[in-house]
Motif scaffolding. Structure first.
Motif, PDB file in Angstrom:
ATOM      1  N   UNK A 242       5.429   9.533 -67.080  1.00 48.08           N
ATOM      2  CA  UNK A 242       6.155  10.070 -65.926  1.00 48.08           C
ATOM      3  C   UNK A 242       5.222  10.341 -64.753  1.00 48.08           C
ATOM      4  N   UNK A 243       4.069  10.939 -65.044  1.00 51.84           N
ATOM      5  CA  UNK A 243       3.127  11.296 -63.980  1.00 51.84           C
ATOM      6  C   UNK A 243       2.270  10.113 -63.548  1.00 51.84           C
ATOM      7  N   UNK A 244       2.291   9.040 -64.347  1.00 53.03           N
ATOM      8  CA  UNK A 244       1.469   7.877 -64.011  1.00 53.03           C
ATOM      9  C   UNK A 244       0.003   8.080 -64.309  1.00 53.03           C
TER      10      UNK A 244
ATOM     11  N   UNK B  24       3.281  20.287 -61.375  1.00 47.56           N
ATOM     12  CA  UNK B  24       2.753  19.738 -62.632  1.00 47.56           C
ATOM     13  C   UNK B  24       2.262  18.311 -62.454  1.00 47.56           C
ATOM     14  N   UNK B  25       3.114  17.434 -61.916  1.00 46.83           N
ATOM     15  CA  UNK B  25       2.713  16.037 -61.772  1.00 46.83           C
ATOM     16  C   UNK B  25       1.603  15.880 -60.731  1.00 46.83           C
ATOM     17  N   UNK B  26       1.649  16.682 -59.670  1.00 51.16           N
ATOM     18  CA  UNK B  26       0.578  16.642 -58.667  1.00 51.16           C
ATOM     19  C   UNK B  26      -0.744  17.027 -59.311  1.00 51.16           C
TER      20      UNK B  26
ATOM     21  N   UNK C 212      -6.321  12.915 -62.766  1.00 45.48           N
ATOM     22  CA  UNK C 212      -6.532  11.481 -62.978  1.00 45.48           C
ATOM     23  C   UNK C 212      -7.349  10.876 -61.845  1.00 45.48           C
ATOM     24  N   UNK C 213      -7.083  11.305 -60.610  1.00 43.80           N
ATOM     25  CA  UNK C 213      -7.871  10.799 -59.478  1.00 43.80           C
ATOM     26  C   UNK C 213      -9.327  11.242 -59.588  1.00 43.80           C
ATOM     27  N   UNK C 214      -9.536  12.497 -60.003  1.00 47.73           N
ATOM     28  CA  UNK C 214     -10.910  12.975 -60.192  1.00 47.73           C
ATOM     29  C   UNK C 214     -11.600  12.188 -61.300  1.00 47.73           C
ATOM     30  N   UNK C 215     -10.839  11.834 -62.343  1.00 44.77           N
ATOM     31  CA  UNK C 215     -11.383  11.005 -63.418  1.00 44.77           C
ATOM     32  C   UNK C 215     -11.770   9.636 -62.875  1.00 44.77           C
ATOM     33  N   UNK C 216     -10.923   9.058 -62.006  1.00 44.34           N
ATOM     34  CA  UNK C 216     -11.264   7.769 -61.400  1.00 44.34           C
ATOM     35  C   UNK C 216     -12.518   7.853 -60.556  1.00 44.34           C
ATOM     36  N   UNK C 217     -12.698   8.963 -59.839  1.00 47.57           N
ATOM     37  CA  UNK C 217     -13.924   9.145 -59.067  1.00 47.57           C
ATOM     38  C   UNK C 217     -15.142   9.226 -59.987  1.00 47.57           C
TER      39      UNK C 217
END
Length: 525
Positions: free
Chosen positions: A313-315, A374-376, A382-387
């Motif tokens: 759901x959150x992608x 929650x999803x934000x 996830x974005x921090x993980x990508x960084x």
């Protein structure tokens, strides 16, 4: 019949890796990121390997795990460069690779148990020991990282690559039965006691394969190795190739002995030439090691499935939800608004696929902001993980705030997260031989608290390794309960629910097992 374009061929590979129909994936890939289509870090690495091996194209994992549509990422694939010819002939004595001098320095400071790791396979069914010996010999002939010893050289240390050195296959005999200890755990305790004899012989590579009989047609084969030889990702590669080789030998086929890429082609140039013998220094300063204990805990299948649904759901990948729950549990008791968690990642510069046994791991900080809905919140983690992935992939001499982490181990980690379930399946089968993997521990580690995901789809299992010198066992038990409670709250919450409302604060600032933001742990013991 028209020849598919590189992007079309990559899309076919991506569909195969994710178990999807390429015809239905194509329109979705034009507007959706890899992770929202079912992509995980494990699938990203498998797609990267297959793209390099079958198409000669390179993909960068941090782009695959980022927000760009999958089709755009595949369009940016680049040809994989051929190995540099200057690496074809190298001297036997070579400079230490990034991370190796850190591990060797840590051994001098804290002992062998602090820098050796164990990854075991429980084998059920008939075992052909001579065939296993042949497969191990072929594996060592293929990977020079398994033929590398470390010794003083000049004013420092260096690695010596041996022309031939079959790894020892040691049999643990007279494993005493203990009604209070599970057989696999008993074998790991024996490995701990015999570590120096098994994998600490001077002049030899610091590794061994150890075989213990657990019962009729039941064995435990353990790969014991120094951190200077391999990280967790490389250890998983060892197991995949070893079991493939064993399967070939038992079917009358020769094992693969073709030379694998040398570690020098995997890690960036500019590695330090060594560390002065007897010093405690290394590339990034002294790394303390902690005596640790482990608390393992499972999740029921309903909670596992709820985590997977929330991730879709959150992608984000399921590991992103687990990392978010870990950060939220750490931050709740301290009142922190941002929690930095070191995430263990393979450090594979560039887009080329990697099939080399080398110490590639880097602990890269992921800054988790405890804010928003929650999803934000999940997408922000996830974005921090990508960084962090981008930092781990940064080439030598590159720019960006993560470059330092790509070239040397990070600062000592207080809290760590590792999704080890993405490196190896929980179990598999090779003909009549059933295989189930176990992540052993030797009682020491680089973090005060480390949450690891050991299994996920099959019988979910996580563990908390904690330093009792910093965190009392009661506090560690409470932290495990906080993680489980936070995870349940995350998967029950609506996508628009404020993350601040998921759980009540566990207390005033400073009641957490240790500070989530400071540099000095709170004294609890």
């Amino acid at each position: 019949m028209l020849t598919p374009t590189p992007s079309e061929a990559l899309l076919d590979l991506a569909a195969d890796v994710m178990g999807l129909d390429a015809r239905t994936l194509a329109p979705r890939a034009a507007g959706s990121p890899f992770i929202t289509l079912g992509g995980t870090y494990d699938r990203a690495m498998r797609l990267r390997l297959r793209a390099g091996e079958t198409l000669g194209l390179g993909l960068e994992p941090h782009r695959l795990m980022g927000p760009a549509p999958l089709a755009d990422v595949l369009d940016r694939a680049v040809p994989v460069p051929a190995p540099s010819p200057r690496l074809a002939h190298r001297p036997a004595w070579r400079p230490l690779l990034p991370g190796q001098s850190a591990a060797l320095a840590a051994e001098r400071e804290a002992g062998a148990h602090a820098v050796h790791r164990v990854l075991s396979a429980e084998l059920t069914g008939p075992l052909d020991v001579p065939a296993l010996r042949t497969a191990i010999d072929a594996l060592c002939a293929r990977h020079e990282g398994l033929r590398t010893a470390f010794a003083p050289f000049g004013q420092g240390l260096a690695r010596r690559v041996l022309d031939r050195h079959p790894a020892p296959l040691v049999t643990l005999r007279h494993l005493p039965p203990d009604a209070g200890v599970e057989p696999v755990a008993a074998a790991h305790l024996r490995l701990t006691a015999d570590l120096r004899r098994l994998a600490g012989q001077p002049g030899s590579p610091p590794l061994a394969f150890v075989l213990a009989a657990l019962g009729p047609d039941r064995h435990l084969l353990s790969f014991v190795h120094h951190e200077a030889v391999a990280d967790g990702f490389s250890a998983a590669l060892v197991w995949r190739e070893l079991l493939d080789g064993y399967h070939r030998v038992t079917h009358g086929l020769p094992p693969d002995r073709s030379p694998a890429p040398a570690p020098d082609t995997v890690l960036p140039d500019g590695a330090p030439s060594g560390v002065p013998a007897g010093s405690g220094g290394h590339e990034g300063g002294t790394v303390p090691r902690f005596r640790t204990e482990r608390l393992g805990f499972g999740l029921d299948t309903a909670l596992r499935d709820a985590v997977d649904r929330t991730a879709r759901r959150a992608g984000v990948p399921h590991s992103g939800v687990l990392l978010a729950a870990w950060a939220l549990a750490l931050g709740r008791g301290s009142g922190a608004e941002t929690v930095a968690v070191d995430v263990e990642l393979p450090r594979h510069p560039g887009a080329a696929p990697v099939r080399s046994v080398a110490p590639c791991a880097a602990s890269v900080p992921v800054s988790c902001a405890l804010e928003g809905t929650t999803d934000y919140f999940l997408r922000g983690v996830a974005c921090a993980f990508g960084e962090a992935l981008a930092a781990a992939e940064a080439p030598a001499g590159g720019e960006g705030r993560g470059t330092a982490h790509a070239l040397a181990p990070s600062a000592p980690a207080r809290v760590l997260f590792a999704a080890r379930d993405e490196w190896l399946p929980a179990s598999c089968a090779y003909g009549p031989l059933g295989v189930r993997f176990h992540h052993g521990r030797l009682g020491a580690g680089p973090a005060q608290a480390a949450l690891s995901v050991l299994r996920w789809r099959e019988d979910p299992l996580l563990c908390l390794d904690f330093a009792p010198s910093v965190i009392e066992r009661a506090s560690a038990v409470r932290l495990v309960a906080e993680v489980q409670q936070t995870l349940r709250a995350l998967v029950r919450a609506r996508s628009w629910a404020p993350v601040d409302d998921l759980l009540p604060r566990s207390g005033a600032r400073g009641t957490a097992p240790f500070s989530a933001t400071g540099t000095v742990p709170l004294p609890l013991c």
